[in-house]
Scaffold this motif. Structure first.
Motif, PDB file in Angstrom:
ATOM      1  N   ASP A  38     139.213 112.910  79.438  1.00 24.67           N
ATOM      2  CA  ASP A  38     138.979 111.470  79.295  1.00 24.67           C
ATOM      3  C   ASP A  38     140.273 110.678  79.436  1.00 24.67           C
ATOM      4  N   GLU A  39     141.355 111.192  78.862  1.00 24.74           N
ATOM      5  CA  GLU A  39     142.635 110.498  78.972  1.00 24.74           C
ATOM      6  C   GLU A  39     143.108 110.432  80.415  1.00 24.74           C
ATOM      7  N   TYR A  42     141.223 107.637  82.053  1.00 25.38           N
ATOM      8  CA  TYR A  42     141.762 106.318  81.695  1.00 25.38           C
ATOM      9  C   TYR A  42     143.141 106.097  82.337  1.00 25.38           C
ATOM     10  N   TRP A  45     142.687 104.769  85.711  1.00 25.29           N
ATOM     11  CA  TRP A  45     142.425 103.325  85.660  1.00 25.29           C
ATOM     12  C   TRP A  45     143.729 102.549  85.565  1.00 25.29           C
ATOM     13  N   HIS A  56     133.817 100.972  80.382  1.00 28.27           N
ATOM     14  CA  HIS A  56     134.664 100.577  79.254  1.00 28.27           C
ATOM     15  C   HIS A  56     135.375  99.261  79.555  1.00 28.27           C
ATOM     16  N   ALA A  61     143.329 100.922  79.585  1.00 30.32           N
ATOM     17  CA  ALA A  61     144.082 101.055  80.838  1.00 30.32           C
ATOM     18  C   ALA A  61     145.373 100.250  80.769  1.00 30.32           C
ATOM     19  N   THR A 127     142.403 106.840  73.893  1.00 30.52           N
ATOM     20  CA  THR A 127     140.992 106.525  74.095  1.00 30.52           C
ATOM     21  C   THR A 127     140.770 105.052  73.766  1.00 30.52           C
ATOM     22  N   PRO A 128     139.643 104.499  74.160  1.00 30.10           N
ATOM     23  CA  PRO A 128     139.362 103.096  73.836  1.00 30.10           C
ATOM     24  C   PRO A 128     139.228 102.825  72.340  1.00 30.10           C
TER      25      PRO A 128
END
Length: 151
Positions: A38-39, A42, A45, A56, A61, A127-128
């Motif tokens: 996941d990282e 991102y 992005w 998201h 980002a 993460t967000p």
């Protein structure tokens, strides 16, 4: 009943020390643990900044872009500013607890939040969650402040 700054004047040195210690511990892990999928997503992005992404909002980002501009395309560069955002969220939680219940509550809230699994892991990884939590925590601070000092 909300506590005043005079009542909680002993709290800042301990709170700041704990926040700094938590941030340093998180940064050590951030620098040594490889990026998770996941990282990496991102991070991709962050190389093409936009006002939003398919699944998201853009803040993660932007934070990654800032961190990699400072420290390069390394795990620590990817995680630097999300870790700072998580620490800022932790500070907001402690400040709110201090305003509502005093310095002892602030210390407890800070340590309890930092030890929660979602914070212990979610504030280390990019993460967000970190920017989201930072926004929510400071919104709560503003609500507490507004209710403590109505016009």
């Amino acid at each position: 009943m909300a506590h005043t700054a005079a009542q909680s004047s002993e709290s800042p040195p301990r709170i700041w020390g704990a926040l700094l210690g938590i941030l340093l511990l998180r940064l050590i892990f951030a620098a040594t643990v490889p990026l998770v999928p996941d990282e990496a997503y991102y991070w991709t992005w962050s190389r093409h900044l936009a006002g939003g992404y398919y699944d998201h909002p853009p803040m993660i980002a932007w934070l990654i872009a800032g961190g990699t501009a400072l420290l390069g395309d390394t795990p620590l560069g990817v995680r630097l500013l999300p870790n700072v955002a998580g620490t800022v969220a932790t500070a907001a939680i402690a400040w709110t607890a201090d305003r509502l219940a005093g310095p002892r509550a602030a210390q407890f809230a800070l340590l309890a939040f930092a030890a929660m699994p979602i914070a212990a892991v979610g504030m280390v990884l990019a993460t967000p969650d970190a920017p989201l939590l930072m926004g929510i925590a400071w919104t709560l601070c503003c609500v507490v402040q507004a209710l403590s000092h109505p016009s």
